[in-house]
Design an enzyme around this catalytic site. Structure first.
Site, PDB file in Angstrom:
ATOM      1  N   ARG A 201      29.996   8.602 -37.040  1.00 27.16           N
ATOM      2  CA  ARG A 201      28.781   7.828 -36.751  1.00 27.16           C
ATOM      3  C   ARG A 201      29.162   6.581 -35.962  1.00 27.16           C
ATOM      4  NH1 ARG A 201      27.305   4.519 -40.366  1.00 27.16           N
ATOM      5  NH2 ARG A 201      27.334   5.969 -42.120  1.00 27.16           N
TER       6      ARG A 201
ATOM      7  N   TYR B  75       6.144   4.973 -20.060  1.00 26.22           N
ATOM      8  CA  TYR B  75       6.401   6.266 -20.695  1.00 26.22           C
ATOM      9  C   TYR B  75       5.650   6.314 -22.034  1.00 26.22           C
ATOM     10  CZ  TYR B  75       8.909  10.078 -22.935  1.00 26.22           C
ATOM     11  OH  TYR B  75       9.229  11.231 -23.595  1.00 26.22           O
TER      12      TYR B  75
ATOM     13  N   LYS C  62      17.174  13.496 -18.961  1.00 26.88           N
ATOM     14  CA  LYS C  62      16.573  13.768 -17.665  1.00 26.88           C
ATOM     15  C   LYS C  62      17.655  13.928 -16.593  1.00 26.88           C
ATOM     16  CE  LYS C  62      13.115  13.012 -20.372  1.00 26.88           C
ATOM     17  NZ  LYS C  62      12.405  11.750 -20.482  1.00 26.88           N
TER      18      LYS C  62
ATOM     19  N   ASP D 216      14.289   0.426 -18.042  1.00 28.76           N
ATOM     20  CA  ASP D 216      14.377   1.869 -18.270  1.00 28.76           C
ATOM     21  C   ASP D 216      14.629   2.508 -16.903  1.00 28.76           C
ATOM     22  OD1 ASP D 216      13.874   4.595 -18.573  1.00 28.76           O
ATOM     23  OD2 ASP D 216      12.265   4.309 -20.036  1.00 28.76           O
TER      24      ASP D 216
HETATM   25  C1  LIG Z   1      11.968  10.914 -21.556  1.00 28.63           C
HETATM   26  C2  LIG Z   1      11.849   9.458 -21.374  1.00 28.63           C
HETATM   27  C3  LIG Z   1      12.115   8.565 -22.421  1.00 28.63           C
HETATM   28  C4  LIG Z   1      12.467   9.041 -23.817  1.00 28.63           C
HETATM   29  O1  LIG Z   1      13.685   9.705 -23.852  1.00 28.63           O
HETATM   30  P1  LIG Z   1      14.015  10.922 -24.867  1.00 28.63           P
HETATM   31  O2  LIG Z   1      15.383  11.325 -24.456  1.00 28.63           O
HETATM   32  O3  LIG Z   1      12.981  11.977 -24.654  1.00 28.63           O
HETATM   33  O4  LIG Z   1      13.947  10.361 -26.241  1.00 28.63           O
HETATM   34  C5  LIG Z   1      12.016   7.218 -22.151  1.00 28.63           C
HETATM   35  N1  LIG Z   1      11.664   6.756 -20.934  1.00 28.63           N
HETATM   36  C6  LIG Z   1      11.390   7.588 -19.902  1.00 28.63           C
HETATM   37  C7  LIG Z   1      11.007   7.019 -18.584  1.00 28.63           C
HETATM   38  C8  LIG Z   1      11.472   8.967 -20.083  1.00 28.63           C
HETATM   39  O5  LIG Z   1      11.190   9.772 -19.067  1.00 28.63           O
END
Ligand SMILES: *Cc1c(COP(=O)(O)O)cnc(C)c1O
Length: 384
Positions: free
Chosen positions: A51, A103, A200, A175
């Site tokens: 962890r 998001y 992504k 982000d």
């Molecule tokens: C998918 C996404 C998230 C969340 O990420 P997860 O890996 O699905 O938890 C946050 N911000 C953006 C812009 C995203 O596309």
């Protein structure tokens, strides 16, 4: 480290990486272990419990730090777990200013989880710096930026936000999921924290869920590492390995995402049945100049609205695509189409949604790296 002096397209492959010390394996082994032998209490080789640390995760974290031009990176079980860790830096009474085109999951954790712990969130159109300034007070601690925004592709000026953050002693978190570090590196523009859903573009193959934070400052890194270990939302070694493998082709994939994105955006814009196309690469996009300065290219995320902007029409278009898959998510090699109002943004109340432009007719594309002629033919047949 000499390897961190390499150019971006080499750092995706070599950044923070060395052949494994045991047998020289070029890829880091997947250390499927929860614990590590100690020769006497406290005497170990740097790893005690998975962890807290795992060597495969360390390899990924070093790669992430390298490609985002940061000193420290932390990997999490998902993008949401990474966001969760950032907000846990705050205390009741603290305030956050965030983009209004956000998001859906971020909006949900802010309003449905952390609001109950006494953290206050303001959602403002961050393209207008005066709107942001209006909401700054003594309790403000954090600016939360997403750019390009999802799904309306607004571009927020990271440098301008970082100046504002410094003037007011706020933290700036970005982000960077939509752009990926291939297109934009927020730490270089003055951000304190870069957040990723590595699910992504970084992973890039739609086969893993993982999140990340990258920072410059060691003290901030320590505070986040404490939360990472204390809350325990860490990725397993296999997931860390998959993202590390994905990152090695990030630059080649992104190059094609951008090429195909440009072709698809132009096709939609020229299509007689299309009312509006959202893509920051258009010279008439309201934030095109900012996009040109802070991004190296414009990416493969595109949203559009048909002239018939009804829910039924949008649903019929996304349901008749064959090469594009109708699915949540983005950033994989395969092209995806989504209907934000009923999918990614369903957790945002209709009123809030429509105020920001996420209307029932909006369709979002994540343009993949297939042959662009197949993508265009597919869109053409679906649009009829
Ligand atoms: C998918 C996404 C998230 C969340 O990420 P997860 O890996 O699905 O938890 C946050 N911000 C953006 C812009 C995203 O596309």
């Amino acid at each position: 480290m000499a390897k961190d002096k390499l150019k971006f397209n080499s750092r995706t492959i070599h950044g923070g990486q060395e052949p494994d010390k045991a047998y020289g394996s070029v890829m880091p082994p997947v250390y499927l272990t929860s614990t590590y032998a100690q020769s006497k209490p406290g005497a170990h080789l740097g790893y005690e419990y998975s962890r807290s640390h795992n060597p495969t995760r360390t390899a990924l974290e070093q790669s992430l730090a390298s490609i985002e031009s940061g000193n420290h990176a932390l990997a999490f079980a998902s993008g949401m777990a990474a966001i969760d860790a950032v907000i846990k830096l705050l205390s009741p009474g603290d305030e956050v200013i965030s983009t209004n085109d956000l998001y859906g999951g971020t909006y949900r954790i802010f309003t449905k989880v952390f609001a109950h712990y006494g953290v206050k969130f303001h959602f403002v159109p961050m393209g207008d710096i005066d709107e942001v300034k209006k909401h700054i007070n003594n309790n403000t601690k954090l600016l939360w930026v997403e750019t390009p925004t999802n799904p309306l592709m607004q571009v927020i000026d990271i440098k301008a936000m970082s100046i504002l953050a410094k003037e007011n002693q706020l933290m700036l978190a970005v982000d960077n999921t939509f752009a990926s570090p291939y297109l934009q590196r927020p730490l270089e523009l003055g951000a304190d924290i870069v957040m990723h859903s590595a699910t992504k573009y970084l992973g890039g193959h739609s086969d893993v869920v993982l999140g990340a934070l990258v920072v410059h400052d060691s003290e901030l890194a320590n505070r986040l590492a404490f939360i990472q270990n204390a809350s325990g939302a860490v990725p397993g070694p296999m997931d860390a390995f998959l993202v590390l493998r994905g990152i090695k082709t990030l630059h080649v994939r992104m190059q094609r995402h951008c090429e195909n994105g440009r072709i698809v955006a132009a096709f939609l814009k020229g299509h007689p049945q299309i009312q509006k196309v959202y893509w920051p690469g258009f010279s008439d996009h309201p934030n095109h100049e900012v996009a040109k300065t802070q991004m190296d290219d414009f990416g493969g995320m595109i949203s559009f609205v048909h002239k018939d902007s009804s829910l039924e029409k949008a649903v019929s278009i996304v349901s008749s695509l064959n090469v594009f898959t109708l699915a949540e998510s983005l950033g994989g090699v395969e092209s995806l189409a989504g209907h934000p109002a009923s999918m990614t943004h369903a957790s945002i109340p209709k009123e809030e949604r429509e105020k920001t432009g996420v209307t029932d007719g909006l369709i979002r594309l994540s343009v993949g790296i297939e042959d662009s002629e197949d993508l265009i033919a597919d869109l053409a047949q679906a649009l009829g």
